[in-house]
Scaffold this motif. Sequence first.
Motif, short mmCIF file in Angstrom:
data_model
loop_
_atom_site.label_atom_id
_atom_site.label_comp_id
_atom_site.label_asym_id
_atom_site.label_seq_id
_atom_site.Cartn_x
_atom_site.Cartn_y
_atom_site.Cartn_z
N LYS A 168 0.83 -1.21 0.00
CA LYS A 168 0.00 0.00 0.00
C LYS A 168 0.87 1.26 0.00
O LYS A 168 0.55 2.23 -0.69
CB LYS A 168 -0.93 -0.02 1.21
CG LYS A 168 -1.98 -1.12 1.14
CD LYS A 168 -2.83 -1.20 2.39
CE LYS A 168 -3.78 -0.01 2.49
NZ LYS A 168 -4.67 -0.15 3.67
N CYS A 185 -7.06 -7.67 6.47
CA CYS A 185 -6.47 -6.59 5.66
C CYS A 185 -7.46 -5.97 4.67
O CYS A 185 -7.08 -5.08 3.90
CB CYS A 185 -5.25 -7.11 4.90
SG CYS A 185 -3.83 -7.53 5.95
N GLY A 186 -8.69 -6.46 4.67
CA GLY A 186 -9.67 -5.93 3.72
C GLY A 186 -9.49 -6.47 2.32
O GLY A 186 -10.03 -5.91 1.36
N ILE A 187 -8.74 -7.57 2.17
CA ILE A 187 -8.59 -8.22 0.86
C ILE A 187 -9.85 -9.04 0.59
O ILE A 187 -10.23 -9.89 1.40
CB ILE A 187 -7.34 -9.10 0.83
CG1 ILE A 187 -6.08 -8.21 0.91
CG2 ILE A 187 -7.30 -9.96 -0.44
CD1 ILE A 187 -4.80 -9.00 1.07
N GLU A 188 -10.48 -8.81 -0.53
CA GLU A 188 -11.78 -9.41 -0.82
C GLU A 188 -11.70 -10.62 -1.73
O GLU A 188 -12.67 -11.36 -1.87
CB GLU A 188 -12.70 -8.36 -1.45
CG GLU A 188 -12.94 -7.17 -0.55
CD GLU A 188 -13.74 -6.07 -1.22
OE1 GLU A 188 -14.25 -6.31 -2.34
OE2 GLU A 188 -13.86 -4.98 -0.63
N LEU A 242 -1.82 3.19 -2.81
CA LEU A 242 -3.23 2.82 -2.82
C LEU A 242 -3.75 2.66 -1.39
O LEU A 242 -3.09 2.07 -0.53
CB LEU A 242 -3.44 1.51 -3.58
CG LEU A 242 -3.14 1.53 -5.07
CD1 LEU A 242 -3.26 0.10 -5.64
CD2 LEU A 242 -4.10 2.47 -5.81
N GLU A 243 -4.95 3.17 -1.15
CA GLU A 243 -5.60 2.97 0.14
C GLU A 243 -6.27 1.61 0.21
O GLU A 243 -6.45 1.05 1.30
CB GLU A 243 -6.63 4.08 0.38
CG GLU A 243 -6.01 5.42 0.70
CD GLU A 243 -5.24 5.39 2.02
OE1 GLU A 243 -5.74 4.79 2.98
OE2 GLU A 243 -4.12 5.94 2.05
N ARG A 244 -6.66 1.08 -0.93
CA ARG A 244 -7.44 -0.15 -0.96
C ARG A 244 -6.89 -1.10 -2.02
O ARG A 244 -6.78 -0.74 -3.19
CB ARG A 244 -8.90 0.21 -1.27
CG ARG A 244 -9.88 -0.95 -1.23
CD ARG A 244 -11.31 -0.41 -1.24
NE ARG A 244 -12.30 -1.48 -1.35
CZ ARG A 244 -12.86 -1.87 -2.50
NH1 ARG A 244 -12.56 -1.26 -3.63
NH2 ARG A 244 -13.74 -2.85 -2.52
N VAL A 245 -6.53 -2.29 -1.59
CA VAL A 245 -6.08 -3.36 -2.49
C VAL A 245 -6.95 -4.57 -2.18
O VAL A 245 -7.04 -5.00 -1.03
CB VAL A 245 -4.60 -3.70 -2.29
CG1 VAL A 245 -4.19 -4.88 -3.17
CG2 VAL A 245 -3.73 -2.49 -2.59
N VAL A 246 -7.61 -5.14 -3.18
CA VAL A 246 -8.64 -6.13 -2.90
C VAL A 246 -8.28 -7.56 -3.30
O VAL A 246 -9.04 -8.48 -3.04
CB VAL A 246 -9.98 -5.74 -3.58
CG1 VAL A 246 -10.48 -4.42 -3.04
CG2 VAL A 246 -9.82 -5.69 -5.10
#
Length: 495
Positions: free
Chosen positions: A353, A384-387, A358-362
Amino acid sequence: MKMARIGVLMDQSAAERRWNCGMNVFNAYIGEILAHRGIPFQWIRSVRSVNDHYPCDVIIVAAVDETKETVERLWRFMERGGIILTFAGLNAFAPKLGYRKGFATGAGYAETAYGDRPLRFLQAVPWVADADSAAGRAVQNIGTIRRESPVGDIVGPALQMFAVGKGSLDRYAVDVIGTIVRMQQGSEPVVEDGPPAPDGTAPVDDGVLKADDMIELDYAYDRIVTETGIKLFAHPYADLWRDEWIGHLVRRTAEKGLSLPFLGYWPDGTSQVAHISHDSDYNIDEHAVSTLNLLKECGVRTTWCMLEPGYSKPLYRQIAAEGHELAFHFNAVKADDGFWDGGEFRRQFGWLKEATGLERVVTNKNHLTRVEGWGDLFRWCESCGIESDQSRGGSKKGNLGFTFGTCHPYFPIALADERNRLYDVLEIGFLTPDLELTKWADSSIVVPILEQVANVQGVAHFLFHQFHIHHQETVRRAFRFVVDEARRRGFDFWT
């Protein structure tokens, strides 16, 4: 036309008893399969809710204690016209129907009424007709199950439909849901090397724990040989089992004069999806530039899984500006100074990040498909918010194709210690790494893969490393071939 009302019976007390004993209730995955198809349903958390006025037309049994009360309640439900669907279960009903529970089989193959080839399963519990019983219950037998091989001994029907009053009991002898889960995720956590293919094409016993150390397909029966001699796992059995029992559900409700709404897998205008990802590995800017040029030539957008220390910052901006997705490539490979640890996963993710801004990495894919245990990776992704994860794919030449029985995105299921919850991470495994390299396959596997993916409307996920794109013209030609063949068959390319 009245809409069918579907219930999934997951008796909470029965499930808790199993979990407290360390037993999995993989039938909880019925909910994910129905949701994946957009079929509306409701959970039934207690068998006592199934009373004389229960508003369901079909009950699919996930977990229940087969007590006298259970048998009586579900029997009355069927007598009033309800359909009960079960997978290798409800054995307490066998004597009432003139049968007895048979011995569980291991892996085998099932011939069904609507499939064009036998489907591999991992366990079945057939019923045996009781010659001394005078029950005389009307039954319709569909298909067969065979031990061990597609031509093995027949041990019973694949599906039996028993008339009970105005309703019926539809019982698959095959543990369909357990088969789907175990094909996709393995039967056990990965704690040691798996057995290599007897013909030497898949030497997974290499001292590196990875996804394909635990696979449930058979090297002899589940691979085809292409015209150039490449052996390929060619059948997405888990997806075909989904289609089998969902199709049965649709047909049975239609026979009752009921409609069963469901969604297409993709938005209008899209039938199936192609996806290409890259793993940065050697992290040379020149490799990235060569890849960007090829992508621009072919007009596709792809997903770039970045391994620390990555590229120079201007390249990240260029990759994103040209419409590609920047993703994570977690390194837990000892030879590359990585190790399997949640804190290390989060540290490397923090590096990504910061490096990309990047604020968001999915999206994530593990370096060398490194996997240990069962749910560690998915829990780390959640934290980690990884989707989406892409780590499940074959690592050896003989382990390519539908190695895990599926080409569909799916939410993985946890083990009993987490009450078999669904992880909030969408798994999208890959079907093959770089083509036209001697260590993996050639382009003869492309068309068979695309045809099977189209058949089940899934995702044809191909992996190409920037390193090989830069150095090998044969790999660049293979890339163009994949894009051309996919487009010719109506695939849409998505990141």
